[in-house]
Scaffold this active site. Structure first.
Site, short mmCIF file in Angstrom:
data_model
loop_
_atom_site.label_atom_id
_atom_site.label_comp_id
_atom_site.label_asym_id
_atom_site.label_seq_id
_atom_site.Cartn_x
_atom_site.Cartn_y
_atom_site.Cartn_z
N ARG A 16 0.84 -1.20 0.00
CA ARG A 16 0.00 0.00 0.00
C ARG A 16 0.88 1.26 0.00
O ARG A 16 1.11 1.86 -1.03
CB ARG A 16 -0.95 -0.04 1.21
CG ARG A 16 -2.22 0.79 1.03
CD ARG A 16 -1.99 2.27 1.17
NE ARG A 16 -1.50 2.63 2.51
CZ ARG A 16 -1.02 3.83 2.80
NH1 ARG A 16 -0.98 4.77 1.90
NH2 ARG A 16 -0.57 4.09 4.02
N CYS A 244 4.23 9.33 -0.76
CA CYS A 244 2.84 9.72 -0.58
C CYS A 244 2.50 10.67 -1.72
O CYS A 244 3.19 11.65 -1.93
CB CYS A 244 2.61 10.40 0.76
SG CYS A 244 0.96 11.11 0.92
#
Ligand code: ZN
Length: 308
Positions: A16, A244
């Site tokens: 993830r 991110c």
């Protein structure tokens, strides 16, 4: 899934946090192979999917397929698979799958929260406190990650008092676990000691977890500082991949193999097979088309002394 004083539970986040911002786009089958390889190395608790808007994070669009793809594995019941959920709609998607846990996110700065989740910090706390009881009622573990707990790419320093008041509200709202995340990798061990103690003072028995990025090469020192401050659940990513999409210049998570080496040589058990991790990291580098940032995957574990 708690850990004794000389144990750390590592939460593997490569599938993830690791992949969501990588230049390479992995097919679902490759993600499943990554997850199975790391599960096979002993990383039984993993964040494997993100139930976010596929238009915003295209690399996570196959969340349902990833969870379904693991449903038939013989060891499935021994695993705890986590899905990231940023709003109520995401929770509704996650709840229709065989996910075991949800990871909810509350940023510690409004500017980051608006970019990452399209809501203020206050609104994010309300969503987390609304979803966590629903998740628990559905038999799922509910963690809240407090992102940008140390610093924000847009607002700079995050006051300790703000982090503490967020953690206090979350703990009072009945979440299972609070993860203190250095999303942009700015913390040093003194910060970790200070903030962990301050959060601990207001969160009672709620389990704490820590999440570090190695953006400024302080990630491993921070992980050890968190362990020494009593945090026995640490996130890391195979190979140290990650970033991110909404945090400019955020680089990789701390690497699982480097963390395992550090902890095991310090007498802290992780239950993870380092050789299997190194092999998996090399495999992942091949898949991504470049070596992973970790160092233990290149140097190997402690020398056996068998070399002439
Ligand atoms: Zn992260």
């Amino acid at each position: 899934m708690s850990a004794a004083a000389d144990e750390v539970q590592i939460v593997e986040v490569s599938a993830r946090d690791g992949l969501q911002n990588d230049p390479a786009v992995l097919a679902t089958a490759d993600k499943l192979e990554l997850i199975r390889r790391t599960l096979g190395a002993g990383l039984r608790r993993q964040e494997v999917a993100s139930f976010v808007n596929p238009a915003r994070v295209p690399r996570m669009a196959d969340a349902e397929d990833v969870v379904a793809g693991l449903a038939g594995d013989a060891e499935r019941d021994a695993w705890s698979l986590i899905g990231l959920v940023l709003n109520t709609r995401g929770f509704e998607r996650a709840a229709r799958t065989r996910i075991d846990e949800v990871n909810l996110v509350v940023a510690a700065s409004d500017a980051f929260s608006e970019r990452n989740q399209g809501m203020s910090v206050d609104a994010a706390i309300r969503y987390a406190l609304e979803v966590a009881p629903l998740a628990r009622a559905a038999g799922l573990v509910a963690t809240v990650t407090v992102s940008t707990s140390y610093g924000c790419p847009f607002e700079g320093e995050v006051p300790v008092g703000r982090l503490v008041s967020i953690a206090e509200r979350l703990a009072a709202g009945g979440v299972d676990e609070i993860a203190i995340a250095d999303t942009i990798g700015v913390a040093v061990p003194a910060d970790v000691r200070e903030r962990t103690a301050a959060v601990r003072a207001v969160t009672g028995e709620v389990r704490l977890r820590a999440h570090f990025h190695n953006t400024r090469n302080t990630g491993y020192a921070n992980a050890l500082a968190a362990y020494e401050a009593g945090v026995h659940v640490l996130d890391s990513s195979l190979g140290g991949i990650g970033g991110c999409p909404f945090a400019p210049r955020a680089t990789g998570n701390i690497a699982t193999e480097d963390l395992v080496y550090l902890l095991e040589r310090s007498g802290v058990r992780t239950g993870v097979d380092l050789d299997a991790l190194i092999a998996a990291s090399e495999w992942l580098g091949g898949l991504l088309g470049r070596p992973t940032p970790s160092l233990v995957s290149k140097a190997g574990g402690f020398p056996s002394g068998a070399a002439a």
